[in-house]
Design a protein around this motif. Structure first.
Motif, PDB file in Angstrom:
ATOM      1  N   ILE A 132      38.474  50.894  29.065  1.00 31.17           N
ATOM      2  CA  ILE A 132      37.412  50.758  28.060  1.00 31.17           C
ATOM      3  C   ILE A 132      37.059  52.134  27.507  1.00 31.17           C
ATOM      4  O   ILE A 132      36.880  53.087  28.268  1.00 31.17           O
ATOM      5  CB  ILE A 132      36.144  50.129  28.682  1.00 31.17           C
ATOM      6  N   THR A 163      44.938  29.746  30.445  1.00 30.93           N
ATOM      7  CA  THR A 163      43.568  29.639  30.954  1.00 30.93           C
ATOM      8  C   THR A 163      43.212  28.182  31.208  1.00 30.93           C
ATOM      9  O   THR A 163      42.675  27.841  32.265  1.00 30.93           O
ATOM     10  CB  THR A 163      42.577  30.227  29.931  1.00 30.93           C
ATOM     11  N   ARG A 182      42.038  35.001  39.640  1.00 31.68           N
ATOM     12  CA  ARG A 182      43.324  34.427  39.249  1.00 31.68           C
ATOM     13  C   ARG A 182      44.485  35.318  39.697  1.00 31.68           C
ATOM     14  O   ARG A 182      44.343  36.520  39.882  1.00 31.68           O
ATOM     15  CB  ARG A 182      43.398  34.173  37.739  1.00 31.68           C
ATOM     16  N   ARG A 205      44.464  46.097  39.952  1.00 32.36           N
ATOM     17  CA  ARG A 205      44.271  46.440  38.545  1.00 32.36           C
ATOM     18  C   ARG A 205      43.643  47.828  38.487  1.00 32.36           C
ATOM     19  O   ARG A 205      42.962  48.240  39.438  1.00 32.36           O
ATOM     20  CB  ARG A 205      43.324  45.450  37.837  1.00 32.36           C
ATOM     21  N   ILE A 259      33.400  31.857  34.899  1.00 27.34           N
ATOM     22  CA  ILE A 259      34.208  33.046  34.593  1.00 27.34           C
ATOM     23  C   ILE A 259      34.430  33.914  35.833  1.00 27.34           C
ATOM     24  O   ILE A 259      35.349  34.725  35.867  1.00 27.34           O
ATOM     25  CB  ILE A 259      33.678  33.881  33.405  1.00 27.34           C
ATOM     26  N   PHE A 280      40.621  41.672  31.999  1.00 28.46           N
ATOM     27  CA  PHE A 280      41.658  42.554  32.548  1.00 28.46           C
ATOM     28  C   PHE A 280      42.437  41.904  33.695  1.00 28.46           C
ATOM     29  O   PHE A 280      43.407  42.460  34.180  1.00 28.46           O
ATOM     30  CB  PHE A 280      41.060  43.894  33.011  1.00 28.46           C
ATOM     31  N   ARG A 281      41.990  40.712  34.134  1.00 28.20           N
ATOM     32  CA  ARG A 281      42.768  39.967  35.129  1.00 28.20           C
ATOM     33  C   ARG A 281      43.868  39.141  34.472  1.00 28.20           C
ATOM     34  O   ARG A 281      44.673  38.501  35.160  1.00 28.20           O
ATOM     35  CB  ARG A 281      41.883  39.025  35.955  1.00 28.20           C
ATOM     36  N   ALA A 282      43.902  39.100  33.138  1.00 25.49           N
ATOM     37  CA  ALA A 282      44.984  38.377  32.446  1.00 25.49           C
ATOM     38  C   ALA A 282      46.334  38.979  32.863  1.00 25.49           C
ATOM     39  O   ALA A 282      46.391  40.144  33.278  1.00 25.49           O
ATOM     40  CB  ALA A 282      44.810  38.472  30.935  1.00 25.49           C
ATOM     41  N   GLN A 319      41.852  36.407  26.523  1.00 25.63           N
ATOM     42  CA  GLN A 319      41.127  36.115  27.755  1.00 25.63           C
ATOM     43  C   GLN A 319      39.660  36.567  27.610  1.00 25.63           C
ATOM     44  O   GLN A 319      38.748  35.875  28.067  1.00 25.63           O
ATOM     45  CB  GLN A 319      41.796  36.814  28.951  1.00 25.63           C
ATOM     46  N   PHE A 371      37.789  33.380  37.074  1.00 29.08           N
ATOM     47  CA  PHE A 371      38.872  34.065  36.355  1.00 29.08           C
ATOM     48  C   PHE A 371      39.255  35.363  37.070  1.00 29.08           C
ATOM     49  O   PHE A 371      40.402  35.799  37.008  1.00 29.08           O
ATOM     50  CB  PHE A 371      38.439  34.419  34.928  1.00 29.08           C
ATOM     51  N   LYS A 372      38.270  35.964  37.719  1.00 32.24           N
ATOM     52  CA  LYS A 372      38.535  37.236  38.409  1.00 32.24           C
ATOM     53  C   LYS A 372      39.456  37.049  39.609  1.00 32.24           C
ATOM     54  O   LYS A 372      40.039  37.996  40.096  1.00 32.24           O
ATOM     55  CB  LYS A 372      37.217  37.834  38.910  1.00 32.24           C
ATOM     56  N   GLU A 377      31.375  43.038  32.326  1.00 32.26           N
ATOM     57  CA  GLU A 377      31.791  41.932  33.204  1.00 32.26           C
ATOM     58  C   GLU A 377      32.858  41.080  32.492  1.00 32.26           C
ATOM     59  O   GLU A 377      33.875  40.721  33.086  1.00 32.26           O
ATOM     60  CB  GLU A 377      30.547  41.075  33.515  1.00 32.26           C
ATOM     61  N   LEU A 378      32.610  40.781  31.225  1.00 35.14           N
ATOM     62  CA  LEU A 378      33.570  39.975  30.452  1.00 35.14           C
ATOM     63  C   LEU A 378      34.900  40.708  30.289  1.00 35.14           C
ATOM     64  O   LEU A 378      35.973  40.101  30.369  1.00 35.14           O
ATOM     65  CB  LEU A 378      32.990  39.627  29.078  1.00 35.14           C
ATOM     66  N   LEU A 379      34.813  42.000  30.062  1.00 36.94           N
ATOM     67  CA  LEU A 379      36.053  42.778  29.919  1.00 36.94           C
ATOM     68  C   LEU A 379      36.800  42.822  31.254  1.00 36.94           C
ATOM     69  O   LEU A 379      38.026  42.700  31.302  1.00 36.94           O
ATOM     70  CB  LEU A 379      35.746  44.193  29.416  1.00 36.94           C
ATOM     71  N   GLU A 380      36.057  42.962  32.321  1.00 41.50           N
ATOM     72  CA  GLU A 380      36.701  43.000  33.629  1.00 41.50           C
ATOM     73  C   GLU A 380      37.431  41.679  33.920  1.00 41.50           C
ATOM     74  O   GLU A 380      38.535  41.675  34.466  1.00 41.50           O
ATOM     75  CB  GLU A 380      35.670  43.307  34.709  1.00 41.50           C
ATOM     76  N   VAL A 381      36.802  40.597  33.551  1.00 39.55           N
ATOM     77  CA  VAL A 381      37.440  39.280  33.677  1.00 39.55           C
ATOM     78  C   VAL A 381      38.731  39.255  32.840  1.00 39.55           C
ATOM     79  O   VAL A 381      39.781  38.810  33.295  1.00 39.55           O
ATOM     80  CB  VAL A 381      36.469  38.176  33.197  1.00 39.55           C
ATOM     81  N   ALA A 441      38.139  49.363  35.524  1.00 43.49           N
ATOM     82  CA  ALA A 441      37.812  49.002  34.142  1.00 43.49           C
ATOM     83  C   ALA A 441      37.523  50.233  33.280  1.00 43.49           C
ATOM     84  O   ALA A 441      37.884  50.274  32.103  1.00 43.49           O
ATOM     85  CB  ALA A 441      36.624  48.038  34.124  1.00 43.49           C
ATOM     86  N   ALA A 500      36.347  34.000  27.891  1.00 37.95           N
ATOM     87  CA  ALA A 500      35.245  34.309  28.815  1.00 37.95           C
ATOM     88  C   ALA A 500      33.938  34.445  28.041  1.00 37.95           C
ATOM     89  O   ALA A 500      32.894  33.931  28.456  1.00 37.95           O
ATOM     90  CB  ALA A 500      35.560  35.587  29.594  1.00 37.95           C
ATOM     91  N   GLN A 548      48.028  32.369  25.769  1.00 34.27           N
ATOM     92  CA  GLN A 548      47.005  32.746  26.749  1.00 34.27           C
ATOM     93  C   GLN A 548      45.949  31.654  26.894  1.00 34.27           C
ATOM     94  O   GLN A 548      45.467  31.386  27.994  1.00 34.27           O
ATOM     95  CB  GLN A 548      46.361  34.085  26.365  1.00 34.27           C
TER      96      GLN A 548
END
Lengths: 248, 248
Positions: free
Chosen positions: A178, A119, A9, A171, A3, B33-35, B116, A6-7, B27-31, A174, B120, A115
């Motif tokens: 949130i 991915t 991408r 971006r 994962i 947000f790269r969508a 996304q 993914f950051k 961390e998962l949310l940050e990933v 975060a 993740a 989506q």
């Protein structure tokens, strides 16, 4: 950790000439079809465009963005209640899916699949680009792809092997996206802080100068997504959703 | 190959009591947000519900599905033009985002991020469940989460460590969902073939018997997603989208 990748991408708009093997594409789509779907109804369809002539037919709907004609594959993801309704009709079941809620449900289904496809494609070394133009010019796409009643194009994805790795775009932090337990509305200070980095980027300053504007926000409101366009495309999209059979 | 694992995914509705560490969730949310996001506007917000009392407040909006109160984390993904509009207003930019196209654009953004996030999370061993009830009872969610104008909840995801690995549910054959170059509408024979496997499953036969119906399709049209409900929830959802500031 996968994962973490993914950051890194980024959207890919330029592709190598290499074709995507049909087997690989079908495999990626099959993976995507495992994404969650409302009541397991799978209210979506994907139209695969590889043929050069057909790409040219689709291109004007996407304002002739070169990514459409240069990508080896163009995928149009559609909200599709047609297949399900046909099944109901053949099984003595009286459907009630000609309404806004049903259209919106199919929209959700189609986007989750899109989506998930992206991915999976990126994990296999492909690059993708979403085209927001799909909802602007839905009537042209419906004609080009021969979409029947109860099918509406929702988004388009171009796919191919990356010919370049562009710089990653910014971006918002975060914390801006949130909300803990309840939505905490933004103060002016919050907005200043959240947008500070974006506003300080050299590209942002370039956009402002190039477009002869005072602020970056004005580039969005006056040039990129102006009121007149949003209202015009709202009218077109609402009209075609209704014409495709969803009444509201 | 990692994407092979995606084929094995299933929705998880029962979770262990273990909490999800805040750092991991962020961390998962940050990933997520790269969508991809329209014009890099990031037209979404995520509300994180961990507090037991707040979960109880959300539960009725989701028809008290136990997954809401038993999941360690409930995420409400919202289409959010509020933040962007506030930025425009503070930067002398006259926005034109109070329309359907803008709402739909924010919907797309929110759903790509949601999916996304789910991918993740699953790659990190978590299980997720989407709640389609979000659009049915959006007004209750808006009240519970204090969502301001230009923010509409689009979908909800419950997340936690799986307490069970249920059997995988069926999917239609991929050929039913993919159209080559143009949409090929379904003949009666196509529909029979596409739905044959689903209709032959023991669960499907059980649903028919339990609900005293003739066909599986009737379980959908008469019990699970009946016309009256779809129309009722269409009216509620359309009304609240407009009340939140999107005029059409």
């Amino acid at each position: 950790m996968i994962i973490e990748d993914f950051k890194l991408r980024r959207t890919i708009r330029k592709y190598k000439n290499d074709q995507i093997p049909e087997k690989m594409l079908n495999e990626l789509l099959e993976v995507a079809f495992r994404a969650s779907t409302t009541g397991n109804m799978q209210l979506y369809s994907v139209i695969v465009t590889r043929d050069e002539e057909n790409k040219k037919k689709l291109a004007p709907a996407h304002f002739n963005q070169p990514t459409v004609t240069t990508a080896p594959v163009v995928l149009t993801f559609c909200a599709d209640f047609n297949r399900f309704i046909k099944w109901c009709e053949l099984r003595k079941a009286q459907h009630g899916y000609d309404n806004f809620q049903s259209f919106y449900t199919a929209t959700i289904d189609a986007l989750l699949v899109a989506q998930q496809f992206c991915t999976a494609a990126e994990l296999c070394g492909l690059g993708i680009c979403y085209l927001g133009t799909t909802t602007y010019n839905a009537p042209m796409i419906i004609e080009a792809l021969n979409l029947p009643k109860f099918v509406v194009p929702v988004t388009t994805v171009t796919v191919g092997y990356p010919a370049e790795i562009p710089a990653q775009v910014d971006r918002l932090p975060a914390e801006a996206l949130i909300h803990d337990e309840q939505y905490k509305d933004y103060t002016s200070e919050d907005i200043d802080r959240i947008y500070a980095e974006k506003e300080s980027l050299p590209e942002s300053k370039k956009y402002i100068t190039e477009n002869n504007k005072e602020t970056l926000a004005q580039v969005f409101t006056d040039v990129r997504y102006p009121k007149a366009n949003n209202e015009h495309f709202s009218d077109i999209f609402l009209k075609i959703i209704r014409e495709q059979g969803f009444q509201f």
